[in-house]
Enzyme design. Sequence first.
Site, PDB file in Angstrom:
ATOM      1  CE  LYS A  73      -9.629  -5.507  -6.847  1.00  0.00           C
ATOM      2  NZ  LYS A  73     -10.046  -5.170  -5.470  1.00  0.00           N
ATOM      3  CD  GLU A 131      -9.623  10.851 -11.128  1.00  0.00           C
ATOM      4  OE1 GLU A 131      -9.043  11.631 -10.327  1.00  0.00           O
ATOM      5  OE2 GLU A 131     -10.046  11.222 -12.234  1.00  0.00           O
ATOM      6  CB  CYS A 140      -8.743  11.387  -3.606  1.00  0.00           C
ATOM      7  SG  CYS A 140     -10.232  11.782  -4.519  1.00  0.00           S
ATOM      8  CD  GLU A 165      -3.774  10.919  -0.069  1.00  0.00           C
ATOM      9  OE1 GLU A 165      -3.199  10.015  -0.662  1.00  0.00           O
ATOM     10  OE2 GLU A 165      -4.886  11.367  -0.415  1.00  0.00           O
TER      11      GLU A 165
HETATM   12  P1  ADP Z   1      -4.981   1.497   0.094  1.00  0.00           P
HETATM   13  O1  ADP Z   1      -3.529   1.338  -0.186  1.00  0.00           O
HETATM   14  O2  ADP Z   1      -5.331   2.828   0.610  1.00  0.00           O
HETATM   15  O3  ADP Z   1      -5.602   0.368   0.876  1.00  0.00           O
HETATM   16  P2  ADP Z   1      -5.286   0.835  -2.657  1.00  0.00           P
HETATM   17  O4  ADP Z   1      -4.984   1.954  -3.546  1.00  0.00           O
HETATM   18  O5  ADP Z   1      -4.267  -0.226  -2.470  1.00  0.00           O
HETATM   19  O6  ADP Z   1      -5.740   1.420  -1.281  1.00  0.00           O
HETATM   20  O7  ADP Z   1      -6.625   0.118  -3.075  1.00  0.00           O
HETATM   21  C1  ADP Z   1      -7.502   0.568  -4.062  1.00  0.00           C
HETATM   22  C2  ADP Z   1      -7.972  -0.602  -4.878  1.00  0.00           C
HETATM   23  O8  ADP Z   1      -6.844  -1.154  -5.553  1.00  0.00           O
HETATM   24  C3  ADP Z   1      -8.577  -1.763  -4.091  1.00  0.00           C
HETATM   25  O9  ADP Z   1      -9.696  -2.255  -4.833  1.00  0.00           O
HETATM   26  C4  ADP Z   1      -7.471  -2.779  -4.055  1.00  0.00           C
HETATM   27  O10 ADP Z   1      -7.936  -4.102  -3.936  1.00  0.00           O
HETATM   28  C5  ADP Z   1      -6.831  -2.578  -5.416  1.00  0.00           C
HETATM   29  N1  ADP Z   1      -5.456  -3.060  -5.533  1.00  0.00           N
HETATM   30  C6  ADP Z   1      -4.542  -3.290  -4.571  1.00  0.00           C
HETATM   31  N2  ADP Z   1      -3.370  -3.708  -5.097  1.00  0.00           N
HETATM   32  C7  ADP Z   1      -3.540  -3.755  -6.429  1.00  0.00           C
HETATM   33  C8  ADP Z   1      -2.702  -4.101  -7.553  1.00  0.00           C
HETATM   34  N3  ADP Z   1      -1.424  -4.488  -7.401  1.00  0.00           N
HETATM   35  N4  ADP Z   1      -3.223  -4.005  -8.784  1.00  0.00           N
HETATM   36  C9  ADP Z   1      -4.498  -3.589  -8.977  1.00  0.00           C
HETATM   37  N5  ADP Z   1      -5.329  -3.262  -7.968  1.00  0.00           N
HETATM   38  C10 ADP Z   1      -4.876  -3.341  -6.713  1.00  0.00           C
END
Ligand code: ADP
Length: 473
Positions: free
Chosen positions: A174, A247, A281, A377
């Site tokens: 995803k 990561e 990162c 960060e």
């Molecule tokens: P940012 O906060 O910098 O936008 P995220 O770490 O939230 O980045 O996003 C990284 C990935 O995690 C994306 O594919 C996002 O859709 C997914 N994501 C966001 N929320 C969740 C969750 N609660 N559980 C699993 N995956 C998630």
Amino acid sequence: METTTATPSPRMLIGGELVAGAQTMDVVNPATGQPFAKAPRASAQQVEQAVMAARQAYPAWAAQPAEERRQLLLRIADTIGANKEELARLITLEQGKPLPMAAFEVAITELTFREASKLELPPEVLEDSTERRVELHRRPLGVVAVITPWNVPLIMVANKVAPALLVGNTVVAKPAGTTPLATLRLGELIAQIVPAGVLNIVSDANDLGDVLTGHPDVRKISFTGSTATGRRVMASAAASLKRITLELGGNDAGLVLEDADLDDVAPKIFISAFVNSGQICAALKRLYVHESIYDELVGRLASMAEVAKVGDGMDPEVEFGPVQNAAQYERVKSLLDDAARVGTIVTGGVVQGAPGYLIRPTIVRDISDGTRLVDEEQFGPVLPVIRYSDVDEVLARINASIYGLGASVWSRNLVRAAEVAARIESGTVWINKHLDIHPTIPFGGAKSSGIGVEFSTEGLREYTQLQVINVAK
Ligand code: ADP
């Protein structure tokens, strides 16, 4: 400059079929701030179908000879190579990075599949005595959920999908909601060569990750993203004790000792902080410079920042693209506002009057620990440069961070640099460079920067279960 078109209607890959989403969603070009394409937006049921397809495909895929799986990785690599221009263009349009950088990303994606295809985890004989024969085998886990972020969208998919498939797992991947297109296109391109259900790709509006992380049939989650989301992933994985590789964020320190060769290191430090507009990162995110060379190095970094070409990544002149999305743009701007109060902005800042999410490479001086820009960060093109006088004291400041992904030490004296490096709490310490991440070198974080590693056989093991076969003699 072409910024308006993408594939007409990208589709997801579920159970070997290319399917539309239950809904569609806009994909925004960060260089313009405007939607330029539609992407499928999955329903929770579609994510469930993808997990089901992966579960059904698993036994046959795991039973394939390893050589078959190796060949699939090579065929995927070939397909990426044959479509590299199209994939690079999609990355620039949805992510923002300059086209040559996007082409580099595609090349590394291809390389990652090739390098992974060479890895092996042969069984080991631990003991062969009159009493017993003990063998150690590595078995696949089952369905692996691959959840990836928006900064380097295609490489991240390869980092996880290649090792997961190689050892016999099946995958539901995803991509991030703001950068789904390159990953979806890869799915379309390889749909014919991947056995049905072995690799599934679904896209969401960042709202269905927990369907994967909480799903009882998912055995492992390989996640790259922010530390905040990583904590949620880990909590969600706890219910069924899923394996996790996380990561997460970093706040990598660069430590410049007083004897560093500034002619050599200044340009390297600059690019380590600002490549991909700081959205990596393990980018260099806070720079500690000995007081004897502080003014000189700040001046050199500022000179480079002043001439940097910032803009739409489709423009061949541009070296640094926009911040990838509106939320991150707002966050970096708020850190900049705060930095202007507690430090001095030497050069840089928001590009005024331009469309999109453009921020120039920004150098902040006379700032110290305990401020937001240093402690948090930033994940954007704003580098705080912090003065120090004593190495022991600065190491304590560096290690006070909750993060521990990478770090770097810059010095002419390699022996001393190695001694200093050993005292930094992080998964990687580079010496006289930063950000040398490669698919053959293990990479992972300490502390809140993650759990586990990626790449090499160290990373491959994380997609397996150790099974001991213990035979009576
Ligand atoms: P940012 O906060 O910098 O936008 P995220 O770490 O939230 O980045 O996003 C990284 C990935 O995690 C994306 O594919 C996002 O859709 C997914 N994501 C966001 N929320 C969740 C969750 N609660 N559980 C699993 N995956 C998630």
